[in-house]
Design an enzyme around this catalytic site. Sequence first.
Site, short mmCIF file in Angstrom:
data_model
loop_
_atom_site.label_atom_id
_atom_site.label_comp_id
_atom_site.label_asym_id
_atom_site.label_seq_id
_atom_site.Cartn_x
_atom_site.Cartn_y
_atom_site.Cartn_z
N GLU B 41 0.86 -1.18 0.00
CA GLU B 41 0.00 0.00 0.00
C GLU B 41 0.90 1.23 0.00
O GLU B 41 1.66 1.44 0.95
CB GLU B 41 -0.90 0.03 1.23
CG GLU B 41 -2.02 -0.98 1.17
CD GLU B 41 -2.93 -0.92 2.38
OE1 GLU B 41 -3.95 -1.64 2.37
OE2 GLU B 41 -2.63 -0.18 3.34
N ASP B 52 -5.25 8.96 10.53
CA ASP B 52 -3.94 8.48 10.96
C ASP B 52 -3.52 8.99 12.33
O ASP B 52 -3.79 10.13 12.70
CB ASP B 52 -2.88 8.85 9.92
CG ASP B 52 -3.00 8.00 8.68
OD1 ASP B 52 -2.89 6.76 8.82
OD2 ASP B 52 -3.24 8.55 7.60
N TYR B 166 -11.04 -4.05 3.17
CA TYR B 166 -10.13 -3.67 4.24
C TYR B 166 -10.97 -3.43 5.50
O TYR B 166 -11.80 -2.52 5.52
CB TYR B 166 -9.39 -2.39 3.84
CG TYR B 166 -8.27 -1.95 4.76
CD1 TYR B 166 -8.46 -1.82 6.13
CD2 TYR B 166 -7.01 -1.65 4.26
CE1 TYR B 166 -7.43 -1.41 6.97
CE2 TYR B 166 -5.97 -1.22 5.08
CZ TYR B 166 -6.20 -1.11 6.44
OH TYR B 166 -5.19 -0.68 7.27
#
Lengths: 130, 266
Positions: B41, B52, B166
């Site tokens: 990725e 994040d 995912y």
Amino acid sequence: MGDHAARFRGGSPGVLQGTYSYVLQDKAGQIALTHSVSAGLDYPSIGPEHAMLQDSGRAEYVPASDAEALAATTLLARTEGIIPALESAHAVAEAIKRAPKMKKAEVVIVNISGRGDKDVGILRENLKLD
Amino acid sequence: MPFHFEDKPALVAYVTCGDPDIATTREVILAAIEAGARVIELGVPFSDPVADGPVIQRASERALRAGATLAGVLALVKSLRAKTEVPLVLFSYFNPVLQMGLEKFGGAAKAAGADGVLITDLTPEEAGDYRRDMSARGLDTIFLAAPTSTDERLAIIAKATSGFLYLISRTGVTGAKDQLADELPALARRVRRVTELPLAIGFGISLPGHVSVLGGLADAAVVGSALVEEIERAGSVDAAAAALAARIKLLKGAATAGMSRREPKA
């Protein structure tokens, strides 16, 4: 970039934090730093309702500088006893610019959307009131 | 087309591209592949990486300061594709892709040799144009499912997804954690009920123990912050590549140690 938060004047359509609106950004889509004396305006995007109203022409959006907003706050406080929030003071600043060009009979409504009690610390710093 | 994962779980390695520069990213990715990473990725650095945690935030800042761009990441994909057959997935926030233009991005990603795209902050409801432009180029569109997704929502996400799904292992932002969430097995079963797609689980995966547990739950385990932290700590390109390879090998050992196929008791 990083010296203002005038999102309609300096921004372009983009997505930030899940919202498609006018965004202060560079050509690569990286979000710019912003500055405004008013915490509520110190953000690189703008509510998408405003973007729609601007694009449809139903509302006109104009920026005001920190100095203009601070001067407007002082004037309103001294003449009317009303301390506007620094966000709202930007609208007062526009009224101050437009009123002299208007006829006496015309009516201006300024929406003071918030109170300036919350901003006294910032006002003290910026107006050098100590 | 669904990805084919041979190991259980296969290791998916996430790296923030351009941290500290694109040349380093290229070397560490090749080292990760050599060490056994099955999918890469390629994180496109963004100024406001809301999904994040601190490690990838810092990496993104370093990369942007060094001048990393989406165009630079696409050039990196091309350069990697000349060296490896391992699937390459572009992992980005939406705005850099939107500013390049969906069609231009799709064309450039395909020409560079990318296999799929994952946009962190794009919901299936808003992804019509994006999915059309990516699938027209034969690029997979990978969406994120979360522990907070209802069964109905998981089905919507799965329907918009191709390649692999995912699954975010826990609520919160990216970053290594000591323990996997207790609810993870039940969550993975809920996802399996709505899709036949291969399942990758990420967020917080850093230790061999995590990987062996995931072997019973998922087809792939995504390791991100743990690798990015190795790059941050390393003093040179060689040291970063060696540290990444060592970490991948350690995790891969857990995947193939034989304990990984055990289905945890419900």
